[in-house]
Structures are given as structure tokens and as C-alpha cells.
Design an enzyme around this catalytic site. Structure first.
Site, PDB file in Angstrom:
ATOM      1  N   HIS A  66       0.823  -1.213   0.000  1.00 11.60           N
ATOM      2  CA  HIS A  66       0.000   0.000   0.000  1.00 11.60           C
ATOM      3  C   HIS A  66       0.860   1.268   0.000  1.00 11.60           C
ATOM      4  O   HIS A  66       0.716   2.140   0.850  1.00 11.60           O
ATOM      5  CB  HIS A  66      -0.965   0.008   1.195  1.00 11.60           C
ATOM      6  CG  HIS A  66      -2.022  -1.053   1.109  1.00 11.60           C
ATOM      7  ND1 HIS A  66      -3.098  -1.091   1.971  1.00 11.60           N
ATOM      8  CD2 HIS A  66      -2.178  -2.106   0.277  1.00 11.60           C
ATOM      9  CE1 HIS A  66      -3.860  -2.129   1.664  1.00 11.60           C
ATOM     10  NE2 HIS A  66      -3.311  -2.763   0.625  1.00 11.60           N
ATOM     11  N   GLU A 120     -12.775   2.011  -5.820  1.00 17.68           N
ATOM     12  CA  GLU A 120     -13.506   3.257  -6.073  1.00 17.68           C
ATOM     13  C   GLU A 120     -12.876   4.091  -7.179  1.00 17.68           C
ATOM     14  O   GLU A 120     -11.677   4.021  -7.430  1.00 17.68           O
ATOM     15  CB  GLU A 120     -13.530   4.109  -4.791  1.00 17.68           C
ATOM     16  CG  GLU A 120     -14.218   3.469  -3.615  1.00 17.68           C
ATOM     17  CD  GLU A 120     -14.172   4.337  -2.364  1.00 17.68           C
ATOM     18  OE1 GLU A 120     -14.793   3.940  -1.363  1.00 17.68           O
ATOM     19  OE2 GLU A 120     -13.505   5.398  -2.377  1.00 17.68           O
ATOM     20  N   TYR A 137     -12.222  10.932   2.338  1.00 15.94           N
ATOM     21  CA  TYR A 137     -12.771   9.881   1.486  1.00 15.94           C
ATOM     22  C   TYR A 137     -13.136   8.608   2.248  1.00 15.94           C
ATOM     23  O   TYR A 137     -13.506   7.613   1.645  1.00 15.94           O
ATOM     24  CB  TYR A 137     -11.829   9.611   0.312  1.00 15.94           C
ATOM     25  CG  TYR A 137     -11.850  10.786  -0.628  1.00 15.94           C
ATOM     26  CD1 TYR A 137     -12.789  10.882  -1.645  1.00 15.94           C
ATOM     27  CD2 TYR A 137     -10.975  11.860  -0.451  1.00 15.94           C
ATOM     28  CE1 TYR A 137     -12.855  11.988  -2.475  1.00 15.94           C
ATOM     29  CE2 TYR A 137     -11.032  12.972  -1.272  1.00 15.94           C
ATOM     30  CZ  TYR A 137     -11.976  13.029  -2.279  1.00 15.94           C
ATOM     31  OH  TYR A 137     -12.053  14.141  -3.089  1.00 15.94           O
TER      32      TYR A 137
END
Length: 479
Positions: A256, A351, A361
Site C-alpha cells: 500500500h 472506487e 474519502y
């Protein structure tokens, strides 16, 4: 600001997945089969009332899993009716009638078929691929690059291509020439040499930018973070290297990193940074924490005065928005100048977002996905003050790389959005009406893990694919 809303999925035809014409017919057939078993509104409501607390609000994300006890109708009916006490699954024989159990099983089975549509039977046997509106031929542009994470376009029909293992190549006529001067990278897990872009005035200054996983040792531990370096490209060498961004804190994890880069029309550089796998500690934490966020800086690394977040001394920080999980696509919409982003969800809930300053978000407070082990991360898909995505995918396609089609080379696709899929090894075509995705197509099925997609200055679309003989491809319409 809009907020996340949820509509009970009465049948698969109303699912959040948008289908191609063929898929719509299949989904409609599935929906007819489901409807024929009984009251599907009741099945959807029963799922919400009795199942969603453990399995997630969206049935589609629950079914994206390995089925330990089988996934045929008889298996689902048996499991719902009798339960599996050792696995924590209660029995519902006293709760539902036999008809309601079969309705619920059919409802779940429809979701399983929805997920299975992404496991393509097609094998790549030709360099010709047909879509609903256009047939394209695949031309090989680069070979021999194991994980081509990012591509950028140099003058004279040359490409810059990063290999996640730590190499930067100049590519022309299928010949790879390695560029020296690349910093040491932590080429472990999802880390390595990642995105690469040119300065908007590259023709005059020969300046490039690239993101990478930068390591350091602290108290005997090897840590890493997302960093951005700029340098001057002179022939096949990098000169005047300078790190202009490091995301703090460093972390021991190897995933990530985010790492997409894009310049807007004002010359500001946007950088995506993932939350490094620490969803509870990073994406919703402001202050000095730069993980799980998107940043905006000037081309020299300094901070724009109008950035939305300030430090304790009242000075602007690089932080532009927060609550992001692992954004691996950034692109400027050429029609509006808006910054668009794709973001990896967990299991379900990838998304597309429009990035605006100061916005939250939502990760992990809200999500359309569940965890990889099947556990529910949050029971919310909406919350006050959290921006709704303009589109999301269940199941997760693992989006990476994104490009708006503006070229007349692809007139039937002009105005659409292309997004690479790592998980299902295809190129996703999103037709747009403003900010609404009206229809999707699955292009280049089973081509390989699509890491990046760009429209080149020649008007052609280029696709970077992992672990194949053809590392970078060009799509050429067939007349």
C-alpha cells in the site's frame, strides 16, 4: 458534497456493477431465475436484517470468497437452514420458512454468478481484440520488463518505463537501455521503483519525477516509505537527483505505497500515498501523518500556500485530502481539469473518486468492501462529512493506471475512461456522462495484470502489463 447512499439490491440487474450488453442479458436471465423463486425484495431485506452484520452490507462483497461448504443451491440452502456452529454460522430453520430460505439462497447464488463473470474463459490466442464499438490490434512496444509499473513519453517516439525491481529504461524500437543514477529501492512486496512522469516543461529542462519505496533502518528494523525524487535526464543517466517528498511515518510493512504522480495545468504535482496496511492508525490521522492521503506540492517540493491543511504553526502542509486506502491511479480530466483517482478497496469496494481539497474519502470509517479474511471492517457505507465515490466495483478489480481517451484515433471511445485491472487481467472501459459511469466494457481479457495505461502524444493508447513477454503494448484500431 455528496454522501454515500445505499439502495437494497432487489435483484442482480440493479447491482452496482455495470454490465456490457452481453453481461446485461446474462444478469437479466439470472434476475428472472431469482424472481421466479419468490419474493426477492423479502430475500434482500432478510439478508440485510440477518446476514449483513457478519457478512457485509453488500451481498456482492460477501459472495466474493472461497466457499468452504460449497456454493451450489443445495449447499446454500443447507447452510442457511442448519448452520455451521463451529464456524460461528447460526441455523435459521426456526427463523425462515423453507421458501424464504430458498429465496435467500437464490439471492446469494445470483451474486456468486455476478462475481464469476470476471473469471474469463477467453484465452489470448491472437493480437486482435474486439469490443462493442471498436476492434483493436495489439502492437508490442517493449519486452523484457517484468513489472512495468509506470510509463512516460519522451520525444522522438521514446518511452521511459520503470521496472518495479529498481530499473529505469529508455525504450525505442523495442530496445531497452537502462538509465543509471536511480536510487536504491526497497524492492519487496509491493515496493520498488514505481511511477515516472515528465516535468510539464521537459522539452526545456529535461526534468523527470519518479516515486519509489525508500528504506531506512531504525532500532534494528528495516522500514520503508513512499518517496519522490526529481532528476535531470542526460542521455542514459540521471543527474542532480533530489528527494522532494518523503511520506512520514516510515513503516515496516511492504504494501500500500500508492505512488501515482500527476501534474495539473497549474504546474502542481499530486502524489498518492497508501496507508501502508495500517487502516486504523493512518488514513484518518492528520497532523504529521502523511499516509493514506493525497498530497500537492510545487515542482521543487515546496508547499503551495493555499493547500487546505496547516500545521501547528499555521504553515501549509503537503496534505490535500485524506481517508484514502491505496490509490494507484491519478489522472487529470481534460474536460474539467478535475483530479480523478482510483483506489483499491479491500475485498470489494474499489472506487473512482474526484479529488477535492480538504475532503475525507472515508477509509476505514466507511467502505463498500469487507476484509480479505471475510470479516466486516465497517457496517457503514455512508457517513456525514465523507465524500461518496462517483463509482465503485464489487468485486474488486484491483485498479491500477488510468487514462481519459481524448484522441480521434478511437472515436467510439472518445470521452471514456480506461482503468487497468490487476486482479482480473483486463482493461476496463468506462463510458461517461459527466461524472457518471453509464456503461462498462471489459477489454483485452486475460491480457495480463494491467499496471498502467496512458494515452501517448501520438494519440495512441499504451498499456503496461506485468509478467508477460510483451511488457508495453499499443492499441491500434483495425479498419
Amino acid at each position: 458534497m455528496t454522501f454515500r447512499t445505499f439502495i437494497f439490491p432487489v435483484m442482480v440487474a440493479a447491482s452496482v456493477i455495470l454490465f456490457s450488453c452481453k453481461d446485461k442479458k446474462e444478469a437479466y436471465t439470472v434476475a428472472q431465475e431469482v424472481t421466479a423463486t419468490g419474493n426477492q425484495e423479502r430475500a434482500a431485506q432478510n439478508y440485510q436484517n440477518y446476514c449483513s452484520g457478519c457478512h457485509g452490507e453488500k451481498m456482492d462483497m460477501f459472495v466474493d470468497r472461497q466457499w468452504k461448504h460449497g456454493s451450489e443451491l443445495k449447499d446454500l440452502v443447507f447452510g442457511i437452514k442448519t448452520g455451521y456452529s463451529n464456524d460461528g454460522m447460526p441455523a435459521f430453520a426456526a427463523t425462515f420458512t423453507d421458501k424464504e430460505i430458498e429465496e435467500l439462497a437464490q439471492y446469494i447464488l445470483a451474486g456468486i454468478k455476478n462475481v464469476e463473470q470476471y473469471y474469463f474463459d477467453d484465452s489470448v490466442e491472437s493480437n486482435i481484440f474486439e469490443s462493442e464499438k471498436l476492434t483493436v490490434r495489439i502492437d508490442t512496444v517493449a519486452t523484457g520488463i517484468a513489472v512495468p509499473w509506470g510509463i512516460a513519453f519522451l520525444p522522438d517516439n521514446e518511452l521511459l518505463v520503470t521496472n518495479r525491481g529498481g530499473q529505469l529504461y529508455r525504450v525505442k524500437n523495442r530496445k531497452n537501455t537502462e538509465v543509471s543514477g536511480v536510487p536504491e529501492v526497497v524492492a519487496e512486496g509491493q515496493g520498488g521503483l514505481l511511477d515516472v512522469i515528465l516535468h510539464p516543461d521537459y522539452a526545456n529542462n529535461h526534468r523527470i519525477y519518479f516515486s519509489y519505496s525508500k528504506g531506512k533502518k531504525e532500532n534494528g528494523r528495516k522500514l520503508a516509505t513512499t518517496a519522490v525524487m526529481t532528476a535531470i535526464l542526460e542521455g542514459n543517466s540521471l543527474k542532480q537527483q533530489k528527494i522532494i517528498f518523503e511520506a512520514n511515518p516510515y513503516a515496516p510493512t511492504r504494501h500500500h505505497y500508492g505512488s501515482r504522480l500527476v501534474f495539473d495545468d497549474k504546474g502542481y504535482l499530486f502524489i498518492s500515498v497508501g496507508e501502508r496496511g495500517n487502516e486504523n492508525g493512518n488514513p484518518q490521522t492528520l497532523g504529521d501523518n502523511q499516509l493514506g492521503k493525497i498530497h500537492r506540492i510545487k515542482d521543487d517540493g515546496s508547499i503551495p500556500a493555499d493547500n487546505p491543511f496547516k500545521n501547528d504553526n499555521g504553515k501549509p502542509t503537503s496534505l490535500y485530502c485524506y481517508g484514502n486506502r491505496n490509490p494507484q491511479s491519478l489522472a487529470i480530466n481534460p474536460s474539467t481539469g478535475e483530479l480523478w483517482e482510483t483506489e483499491h478497496g479491500p475485498r470489494g469496494g474499489d472506487e473512482i473518486n474526484i479529488i477535492t481539497p480538504g475532503t475525507n474519502y472515508g477509509w476505514p470509517l466507511v467502505s463498500y468492501g469487507i476484509n480479505y479474511n471475510g470479516e466486516v471492517i465497517t457496517d457503514k457505507t455512508e457517513a456525514l462529512g465523507i465524500q461518496d465515490p462517483l463509482h465503485y466495483w464489487i468485486p474488486s478489480i484491483a485498479p491500477s493506471g488510468m487514462a481519459f481517451v481524448t484522441s480521434d484515433v478511437y472515436k467510439p471511445w472518445k470521452g471514456a475512461l480506461l482503468v487497468g485491472s490487476l486482479r482480473f487481467k483486463y482493461l476496463n472501459l468506462c463510458y461517461l456522462d459527466g461524472t457518471k459511469v453509464t456503461h462498462e466494457e471489459k477489454l483485452l481479457k486475460n491480457i495480463g495484470r494491467v499496471r498502467d495505461v496512458r494515452q501517448g502524444p501520438d494519440g495512441y493508447i499504451y498499456v503496461a502489463v506485468e509478467d508477460t513477454d510483451t511488457s508495453v503494448l499499443r492499441l491500434v484500431p483495425v479498419q
